[in-house]
Design an enzyme around this catalytic site. Structure first.
Site, short mmCIF file in Angstrom:
data_model
loop_
_atom_site.label_atom_id
_atom_site.label_comp_id
_atom_site.label_asym_id
_atom_site.label_seq_id
_atom_site.Cartn_x
_atom_site.Cartn_y
_atom_site.Cartn_z
CE LYS A 233 -3.94 -1.85 2.66
NZ LYS A 233 -4.96 -1.68 1.60
NE ARG B 270 -10.72 -9.92 -1.99
CZ ARG B 270 -11.08 -9.05 -2.94
NH1 ARG B 270 -11.37 -9.47 -4.16
NH2 ARG B 270 -11.19 -7.76 -2.67
N1 BES Z 1 -8.10 -3.82 4.43
C1 BES Z 1 -8.28 -3.42 3.09
C2 BES Z 1 -9.59 -2.68 2.87
C3 BES Z 1 -9.69 -1.33 3.52
C4 BES Z 1 -9.34 -0.19 2.81
C5 BES Z 1 -10.20 -1.19 4.78
C6 BES Z 1 -9.47 1.04 3.40
C7 BES Z 1 -10.33 0.05 5.36
C8 BES Z 1 -9.98 1.17 4.66
C9 BES Z 1 -8.27 -4.64 2.18
O1 BES Z 1 -7.48 -5.69 2.58
C10 BES Z 1 -7.76 -4.19 0.87
O2 BES Z 1 -6.62 -3.81 0.80
N2 BES Z 1 -8.59 -4.24 -0.15
C11 BES Z 1 -8.22 -3.81 -1.46
C12 BES Z 1 -8.77 -4.80 -2.45
C13 BES Z 1 -8.25 -4.60 -3.84
C14 BES Z 1 -6.79 -4.97 -3.89
C15 BES Z 1 -9.05 -5.46 -4.77
C16 BES Z 1 -8.82 -2.44 -1.69
O3 BES Z 1 -9.94 -2.17 -1.25
O4 BES Z 1 -8.13 -1.59 -2.27
MN MN Z 2 -5.46 -5.44 1.96
#
Ligand code: BES
Ligand code: MN
Ligand code: ZN
Length: 500
Positions: A276, A350
């Site tokens: 990230k 997931r």
């Molecule tokens: N934990 C994150 C989702 C999240 C994002 C929670 C912002 C709280 C605030 C999750 O694991 C994630 O990174 N999801 C990705 C999925 C994508 C790679 C398909 C996302 O939402 O960007």
């Molecule tokens: Mn994630």
């Protein structure tokens, strides 16, 4: 920590007094009396301000010199006919917030007798107390330099009313608040303090409430074939855990199958090799809020001795990049036997849930499975911080959850599932990929992925709580920070679905 006590309804003669008022500035029985005694200052203060007695409106009045009271806080309930649980909770919360800005260390809260009130007096008082307690939460343990005037002065809040009746009405709410506070603590803790092993230890501490807690260590997870969950964990020096918390409150139940809650417990989500960006990454300490909600709900159910059989299953991992981390393109085999091509290591929740949910279904043969997860950023784009996303394969179950959310103020909004979304997860080299190729409908695609791990015939719902687990602004029932979203919702769901 705010202490709540109970006193008889006689008007207090010192410290601060909170008094309810209904729409159109209508004082109740005690309010009218007090107003007379104080020469009409309540009426005058209301007339000379914007305060109308609307829901959660407050008006703070300095008590006159001939009174030993310090302040009077009027708090609105709105239309008395619509003064339900939530209106009373909001009044309690708003009054508490108003008091916290002052210097009083003690206050009395009197929910007055108002004509045509929907709730009976002890319930109304208990709900107001619940709202006040929920709002009083603080996470100050690491703020060692706070000066006394930076901390709320208020130490005790006395709830005025028929003491034994109000106490009885408040008892279960107090246990629910204990669950909410536990969740908030766990979610607020940084990831160097709360990681899979320590979060599992926190669960073990709940055994004293009568919960059966089982902690599965990595050897076991390997034995069960949880390749999806372990793939996420392998980049971290912190070993994964799966924890089950079992509450058997209804041993004579006709339907032996438990309700099962499953929680995403990523104690820190860096994204892994699909790293990230740094801005805001610290927020990913609360990527275990789904697990946190399940733990808090189990604590609440055990605390109030719910007459229901419920199991919580949480998958705990830390998602880190390292020489040992899983790579984009890796193919893992989940406990279900299905293989997954990991295209994006940041779509890790997931993967964790796939195995936690499969384990839950194999082990507990549930009546229904409800998973909670901070699963997608996309849910924030759709629903902001107001609603959590609701997905599922059964209209009745979804409806039950939706209604529970409305009743407790933890709102859910349902999204569709459809084969067409599911298709986007097909992979040319494995049974599926963990993300689709585009960004469209990200929250739905994530839910479709989870649905591939729901066994035939199992009722299932998924709550995407990424937008509501943490708030950057104060809310009626929670100061900014961890909200404990899900605890009240799941507690109410169990009350209506199993105990009702
Ligand atoms: N934990 C994150 C989702 C999240 C994002 C929670 C912002 C709280 C605030 C999750 O694991 C994630 O990174 N999801 C990705 C999925 C994508 C790679 C398909 C996302 O939402 O960007
Ligand atoms: Mn994630
Ligand atoms: Zn995550």
């Amino acid at each position: 920590m705010l202490k709540i006590t109970f006193v008889s309804p006689a008007l207090p003669t010192q410290d601060a007094l909170i008094l309810t008022v209904t729409a159109e500035r209508k004082l109740g029985a005690a309010g009218v009396k007090l107003d007379q005694k104080l020469g009409g200052i309540l009426s005058r203060a209301m007339e000379n301000s914007a305060f109308k007695g609307d829901k959660a409106q407050t008006l703070s009045i300095l008590a006159p010199g001939n009174s030993k009271l310090s302040r009077l806080v009027l708090v609105g309930l709105g239309d008395p006919k619509e003064a339900n649980d939530m209106a009373l909770q909001q009044a309690g919360s708003a009054a508490l917030a108003a008091l916290q800005s002052g210097k009083d260390d003690h206050a009395t809260l009197l929910v007055d007798a108002h004509k045509g009130m929907a709730l009976d007096a002890p319930d109304a008082a208990a709900q107001a107390a619940f709202g006040a307690r929920l709002r009083s939460y603080r996470f100050d343990k690491y703020r060692t330099k706070l000066k006394p005037d930076q901390k709320p002065a208020l130490k005790t809040l006395a709830i005025a009313g028929d003491v034994s009746a109000v106490k009885a009405a408040y008892q279960t709410l107090d246990k629910v608040a204990d669950g909410v506070f536990f969740t908030r603590d766990l979610v607020s803790e940084p990831a160097n303090v709360i990681y899979p092993e320590t979060l599992a230890e926190q669960c073990a501490g709940l055994e004293k409430l009568g919960l059966e807690v089982e902690i599965l260590v990595e050897d076991k997870l390997q034995e069960f074939g949880m390749g999806a969950l372990l793939g996420v964990a392998q980049g971290s020096v912190r070993p994964a855990r799966v924890v089950t918390l079992k509450w058997q409150g209804d041993k004579s139940a006709k339907d032996k199958r438990p309700v099962v809650f499953v929680g995403k417990g990523v104690t820190f989500d860096t994204g892994g090799i699909s790293l990230k960006p740094p801005g805001g990454m610290e927020e990913m300490k609360w990527d275990m809020a789904g697990a946190g909600a399940v733990i808090g709900a189990m604590k609440a159910l055990a605390g109030r001795k719910a007459k229901a059989n419920v199991v919580g299953v949480i998958g705990l991992v830390e998602n880190m990049p390292s020489g040992n981390a899983q790579r984009p393109g890796d193919i893992v085999t989940s406990m279900s036997g299905q293989t997954i091509e990991v295209i994006n290591t940041d779509a890790e929740g997931r993967l964790v849930l796939a195995d936690a949910m499969w384990y839950a279904q194999e082990t507990f043969h549930p009546r229904c499975v409800i998973d909670l997860a901070t699963l997608t950023g996309a849910i924030l784009i759709a629903l902001g911080h107001e609603y959590a996303g609701l997905f599922g394969n059964d209209d009745k179950l979804a409806e039950h959850l939706y209604k529970a959310g409305e009743a407790v103020g933890e709102y859910l909004w349902r999204f569709p599932l459809h084969e067409a979304f599911d298709k986007s997860l097909d992979s040319p080299v494995a049974d599926m990929r963990n993300v689709s190729s585009g960004r469209e409908a990200g929250s739905i695609v994530a839910a479709q992925f989870l649905q591939r791990f729901v066994k035939k015939g199992i009722l299932w719902a998924h709550l995407d709580i990424a937008g509501v687990a943490w708030q950057n602004k104060d809310r009626p029932a929670s100061p900014k920070g961890a909200t404990g979203f899900g605890v009240r919702l799941l507690d109410r769901f169990v009350a209506d679905y199993c105990e009702g």
